[in-house]
Enzyme design. Structure first.
Site, PDB file in Angstrom:
ATOM      1  N   GLU A 156      47.278 -16.968  29.203  1.00  0.00           N
ATOM      2  CA  GLU A 156      48.030 -16.438  28.071  1.00  0.00           C
ATOM      3  C   GLU A 156      49.358 -15.814  28.470  1.00  0.00           C
ATOM      4  O   GLU A 156      50.166 -15.476  27.609  1.00  0.00           O
ATOM      5  CB  GLU A 156      47.166 -15.415  27.326  1.00  0.00           C
ATOM      6  CG  GLU A 156      45.990 -16.045  26.612  1.00  0.00           C
ATOM      7  CD  GLU A 156      44.883 -15.056  26.331  1.00  0.00           C
ATOM      8  OE1 GLU A 156      44.463 -14.359  27.266  1.00  0.00           O
ATOM      9  OE2 GLU A 156      44.448 -14.961  25.174  1.00  0.00           O
ATOM     10  N   ARG A 209      46.973 -15.164  43.162  1.00  0.00           N
ATOM     11  CA  ARG A 209      46.879 -16.471  43.806  1.00  0.00           C
ATOM     12  C   ARG A 209      46.709 -17.555  42.737  1.00  0.00           C
ATOM     13  O   ARG A 209      45.914 -17.404  41.802  1.00  0.00           O
ATOM     14  CB  ARG A 209      45.669 -16.457  44.739  1.00  0.00           C
ATOM     15  CG  ARG A 209      45.547 -17.685  45.586  1.00  0.00           C
ATOM     16  CD  ARG A 209      44.385 -17.479  46.544  1.00  0.00           C
ATOM     17  NE  ARG A 209      44.133 -18.659  47.347  1.00  0.00           N
ATOM     18  CZ  ARG A 209      43.000 -18.874  47.989  1.00  0.00           C
ATOM     19  NH1 ARG A 209      42.032 -17.977  47.918  1.00  0.00           N
ATOM     20  NH2 ARG A 209      42.836 -19.960  48.705  1.00  0.00           N
ATOM     21  N   GLY A 247      40.254 -27.238  27.813  1.00  0.00           N
ATOM     22  CA  GLY A 247      41.477 -27.995  28.034  1.00  0.00           C
ATOM     23  C   GLY A 247      42.366 -27.346  29.078  1.00  0.00           C
ATOM     24  O   GLY A 247      43.484 -27.792  29.333  1.00  0.00           O
ATOM     25  N   THR A 248      41.834 -26.279  29.687  1.00  0.00           N
ATOM     26  CA  THR A 248      42.647 -25.483  30.606  1.00  0.00           C
ATOM     27  C   THR A 248      42.546 -25.939  32.049  1.00  0.00           C
ATOM     28  O   THR A 248      43.419 -25.641  32.849  1.00  0.00           O
ATOM     29  CB  THR A 248      42.158 -24.026  30.541  1.00  0.00           C
ATOM     30  OG1 THR A 248      40.726 -24.042  30.617  1.00  0.00           O
ATOM     31  CG2 THR A 248      42.570 -23.369  29.248  1.00  0.00           C
TER      32      THR A 248
END
Lengths: 328, 762
Positions: free
Chosen positions: B721, B644, B483-484
């Site tokens: 995170e 980046r 889901g990232t």
């Protein structure tokens, strides 16, 4: 979840009879509470009688100037009804403070009144619970009881009734119309509808088996400004820690009359009759509201985790009463 | 340094400007249409359905288990208990010999009459339908010999022990200088003890598996963050070679660390499918996830800070006592970040564990920093107030020039810039430093901030990339997208690497037949899988160029300029150019394929030579109702320096997700362990509160321009995170600023601030 049979009722009388015929039958409407409980085998009906499609989904004017709300009116529809919003705003506010949009779209008026407690020990079949299994004991009494009752509880059960709608209806002196298997009807004041736990917490209302709610009637709206204030752990989709429904009628600087009901504190919507009596004719002042709140929580007992509810309820009531007179 | 192929002709001029762009998620249309197939939605002919029955006690043994009625129930195919389950290895020691084996060890299920934790599986029913299996599970009668268990962390701190290492292999303790003496002599001190509760991940998609055997080959459709771990864990438990296990997990409905290893759904589905010779599907229920899919353990944290009157730290100590499981150790690295965050000559960090009769804790949403910074960054706020110093100024005065414990330089570190930029954007100078003084109507308003730090992990990874005769690019690796946005950023990396449009690239993930990666976890996914793919693209370009220069059919034959570029679907060598698709068609009708790899970060020289972390600063504004104590967020800001940024949109989504977890940790998330029964009391999503939309305020996320050339070939660092690290502390500090009440026991619910709130006349 156990297997069950299912039928769709053709009429209210037939629905009541169908349930009355079988001790293991239950009514189902939106199913937003019952199905969850069945999946966990906390409720184990062998037969369901679906009443959601009965023609009990209208909101009608009554001769006395009130409203008669069909048992199958959905929570969303009731909250959105223009007559409810203008004449009983407290009821609309309470409904919208409850559950989620999806649940309100399914949940019925009667089902909301009959929803069962959210006590986590009630919800876990491995834990002792007198409500689920009479005589088993109460795990909440000395357990995690942050959400539990401070008024009207017993050693057998300290669960609370989770409804917001019922709290507002209590403040509005709603009456509950039922129909029995033989077709006879009766009307029950909402204050008499839910039972306190005493020694029999598994008996939650005065309804007989097969007796079905047909409608809820609201009398003429009482004079005064209505406010529903719900205090909870997050902004939405949480049960009340404490809620206060207040209707305060002001005359000059004094309170003419007040009606106050509390949620999240007992096994039923809790009418604060002593506070109401004290406020009638009193100055609309900080001191009077504080005294009324003290009286409303007189006799309240905390069980450790829920001790905070007592000062919280007092502060919430005092503030809600003040808010009700502010623009009354 | 990450492993990169170096070559004289290394084609570097391939910038297509795709990396960094906020493109929409590649997988979004599939998910919106319902066409992304999740584990439990897979359909195979003859699939049977399993339902797990959990233990009704937290410790003891199964004295008697009567399955007759369940076995005779309609449509039931199998009732599996410890009496008839296929043989599995014993569970083994509480601590594995190596860190890696934590992920690969056998985790047998239904292997013993012992009950080690509440709701541990004691039986599996498999039936023709899910409903039949569930109904039959209710017919199993189990009698337990219950034994008294240990469930109370605070009561047992005296019995704590020091583990051999923390999670991820960090040292249990660190000592620099002499903290105790420095602290005793410090003119200004904070000694504060915080408590953080059990928490649960609760991804939207529950743990679910469809297992099917074909001969002796096992295919597992499941919801996994790390396919290699699942493969190894299943193979160890079933005692079969890993090559015979295929894991398929193309779409994952959230993981948050709870899907790094195989759980009971996977093991039992594989075993039942073997017994029945049919595909078997099992999902954990939401309630079962609380006991059987990991949690963050309850902790007690003592933070001691000694400073001179100018606010320079002389000593830092962070002591952690955490609950763990009696049968398998898990030590969250809660104090490890404190080894790198602020300068001080005398330092002490320690981790201690208290074994309880509960299931093992697992990796959850920034293990270490999430609970650790919640405590530590509040202690810094307490110190700032005692010093009469602005919290940002205090942190600036203790900004180290090198990693304070390792002594190595930082790769990049923009913490001060994050705080200063954030202060400007947030209007920090308008904050009233005196708590309890800012009121709007009957709301008390407060502002708080906290720093964020998170290590840059790189896991070993390989990627394969192919180009066909039409110029279409396919990248394959066993990476996952939980889901990232993995699909999206990997597409961008391949598109930029090969100079082709996004629409020409197809990224295929989530199949253990593809080259192995470290999967998703620890915020290492993008940098690890991304570096491997980047290197694979470089290798592919070298192959193409080599053929282009030498193939007789090539329009670029003989081009010998060293300058070569891939851009706009063209290959350019010196002054000559050719369409990429046309070139491939001519020189390699079957296309080209190449692999690229990256080594695990910890093994590299760059990792040893530099302290590599991402940094950030969180700001929060809260309103506290002075009548009820209700705490609601008003706005949040995060300024991040994380190398980046590969896709500004998916990066922002990651950070606001983390900030939302910060709200949860600060205000509401808590699983209550009943000290009498040993069960998690509030084990569903009605009673375990996570923030809902109404709790999440306006959030602003800013990424500072940064390129960390020590981290990996494209200068990105771990990000996901970072959003949660420190976010909860910023909220807690804002609550203190609003109310003057310092709550050190999380979550900060209204009952904890209410007694200290003044009763203000109406």
């Amino acid at each position: 979840m156990q297997s069950f049979t299912y039928e769709r009722a053709a009429s209210a009388e037939q629905a009541a009879a169908a349930v009355a015929d079988r001790p293991d039958a239950k009514f189902i409407s939106g199913g937003t509470n019952l199905l969850d409980l069945m999946k966990l085998e906390i409720e184990r009906p062998a037969h369901l009688v679906d009443v959601s499609r009965l023609p009990l989904n209208r909101i009608e004017e009554t001769a006395e100037g009130g409203l008669r709300i069909g048992a199958q009116v959905r929570n969303s529809d009731l909250a959105a009804d223009q007559r409810v919003r203008s004449r009983y705003p407290m009821l609309s506010q309470a409904l919208l403070a409850g559950a989620s949009g999806q649940i309100r779209n399914k949940a019925s008026t009667s089902g909301n009144l009959l929803q069962r407690t959210r006590c986590p020990y009630f919800y876990d079949r491995n834990m002792p619970c007198n409500k689920r299994e009479p005589g088993a004991g109460c795990a909440a009494f000395q357990g995690f009881n942050r959400m539990h009752a401070v008024l009207g509880a017993s050693e057998a059960c300290i669960a609370v009734h989770p409804s917001d709608m019922a709290v507002a209806m209590s403040g509005l002196d709603a009456r509950i119309e039922t129909i029995s298997p033989g077709g006879e009807t009766r009307t029950i004041p909402i204050g008499d509808f839910h039972r306190l736990p005493g020694a029999m917490p598994h008996v939650e209302t005065v309804l007989g088996h097969g007796e079905m709610i047909a409608a809820v009637t609201l009398p003429l709206p009482p004079p005064g400004r209505q406010v529903y204030r719900k205090v909870r752990d997050r902004a939405s989709y949480a049960f009340a820690l404490v809620s206060v429904a207040a209707i305060v009628e002001k005359s000059g600087d004094r309170v003419q009359s007040a009606r106050i009901a509390m949620g999240g504190v007992a096994a039923k919507p809790w009418r604060a009759t002593e506070a109401e009596r004290m406020l009638a004719g009193a100055a609309a002042s900080n001191g009077a509201f504080t005294d009324a709140a003290e009286a409303a929580l007189d006799g309240a007992i905390g069980h450790g985790g829920n001790d905070f509810k007592i000062p919280l309820a007092k502060r919430t009531m005092r503030h809600t009463l003040a808010a009700a007179v502010e623009s009354a | 340094m990450t492993e990169t192929k170096t070559s004289e002709n290394r084609p570097t001029e391939t910038r297509n400007g795709v990396i960094g762009r906020p493109i929409d998620r590649i997988d979004a249309p599939l998910k919106v249409r319902g066409d992304a197939t999740y584990a439990y939605e897979n359909a195979l002919d003859g699939t049977a359905y399993g339902y797990i029955l959990g233990a009704a006690v937290a410790k003891g043994r199964i004295a008697e288990i009567d399955t007759d009625e369940a076995e005779g129930a309609p449509a039931v195919l199998l009732v599996m208990t410890h009496r008839n389950a296929p043989a599995q290895p014993d569970f083994g020691p509480a601590v594995t010999p190596t860190v890696r084996e934590v992920f690969t060890r056998a985790r047998p299920v239904l292997n013993s009459e012992r009950v080690r934790y509440y709701d541990e599986p004691v039986a599996l029913v498999v039936a023709e339908t899910f409903e039949a299996a569930r109904a039959a599970a209710g017919l199993i009668r189990v009698r337990y010999d219950e034994e008294p268990g240990l469930y109370d962390l605070p009561a047992r701190v005296a019995d704590a022990y020091a583990p051999k290492r923390t999670n991820a292999g960090f040292e249990t303790d660190s000592v620099v200088g002499d903290f105790e003496s420095a602290f005793a002599a410090a003119p200004v001190k904070i000694d504060a003890t915080y408590r953080t509760p059990f928490e649960h991940h609760n991804p939207m998609e529950p743990h679910a598996t469809l297992a099917a055997w074909s001969g002796n080959e096992l295919t597992i459709h499941t919801s996994a963050q790390t396919l290699a771990n699942f493969r190894a864990g299943v193979a160890s438990t079933l005692r079969i070679p890993p090559e015979r296990v295929r894991i398929v997990s193309p779409f994952i409905g959230g993981g948050f660390g709870s899907k790094l290893i195989a759980h009971a759904d996977t093991i039992l589905a594989a075993l039942a499918a073997q017994v029945l010779q049919r595909p078997v599907k099992i999902a954990l229920t939401r309630q079962q996830m609380f006991a059987n899919a990991g949690h963050r353990a309850e902790m007690i944290q003592q933070v001691r800070l000694g400073a001179d009157t100018d606010g320079r730290l002389n000593g830092i100590a962070h002591d952690v006592w955490s609950a763990t499981s009696s049968f398998e150790e898990y030590c969250e690295q809660t104090a490890v970040f404190a080894r790198s965050l602020y300068a001080a000559p005398n330092r002490l960090t320690r981790h201690r564990l208290v074994p309880l009769d509960i299931n093992r804790g697992e990796w959850m949403r920034s293990p270490g920093e999430a609970p650790g910074m919640l405590a530590f960054e509040c202690a810094m706020d307490e110190l700032a107030e005692r010093l009469g110093l602005d919290p940002i100024e205090l942190r600036i005065r203790n900004e180290p020039t090198r990693d304070p414990e390792r002594g190595v330089p930082f790769s990049t570190r923009n913490l001060v810039a994050c705080m200063e930029d954030g202060a400007r954007r947030f209007g920090w100078e308008r904050r009233n430093p005196t708590p309890g003084r800012t009121r709007e109507g009957r709301k008390l308003i407060g502002h708080g901030m906290a720093a964020a730090i998170r290590p840059n992990y790189i896991g070993a990874a390989t990627a394969r990339v192919a180009i066909d005769r039409d110029g279409r690019v396919t990248a394959r690796l066993d990476m996952t997208d939980i889901g990232t946005g993995s699909y999206t950023i990997l597409t961008q990396i391949a598109a930029e690497g090969l100079g082709v449009p996004i629409s020409s690239v197809k990224v295929e993930l989530g199949d253990s037949r593809f080259p192995r990666t470290a999967g998703s976890g620890g915020s290492w996914g993008a940098a690890s899988a991304g570096s491997a793919l980047h290197n694979a693209c470089n290798a592919l370009k070298e192959r193409i160029l080599e053929a282009a220069r030498s193939s007789e059919a090539s329009p670029l034959r003989g081009a010998n300029a060293t300058e070569a570029s891939f851009a706009d679907s063209e290959v350019r060598v010196g002054q000559r150019s050719a369409s990429l698709a046309d070139l491939i068609r001519r020189i390699a009708p079957d296309g080209f394929e190449a692999e690229g790899s990256v080594a695990a970060g910890a093994a590299t020289e760059s990792y040893k030579a530099y302290s590599q972390h991402s940094y950030g600063a969180h700001f929060a504004e809260v309103a506290v109702d002075c009548d009820t104590g209700e705490i609601r967020m008003r706005r949040m800001l995060a300024v991040m320096g994380a190398g980046r940024i590969l896709n500004v949109k998916t990066a922002r989504s990651q950070i606001i997700g983390g900030m939302t977890w910060g709200i949860g940790a600060a205000l509401m998330e808590q699983t209550v362990l009943d000290p009498r029964h040993g069960h998690f009391v509030n084990h569903d999503l009605a009673e375990y509160h996570v923030p809902i939309n109404g709790d999440v305020p306006e959030m602003e996320v800013v990424f500072l321009e940064e390129h960390d050339d020590k981290a990996n070939p494209f200068g990105a660092k771990g990000l996901g995170e970072l959003g949660v690290c420190g976010a909860g502390a910023a909220v807690a500090n804002a609550i203190y600023n609003a109310t003057g009440v310092r709550v050190r026991e999380f979550p900060i619910t209204l009952d904890k601030v209410l007694p200290a709130l003044p009763v203000i006349a109406i």
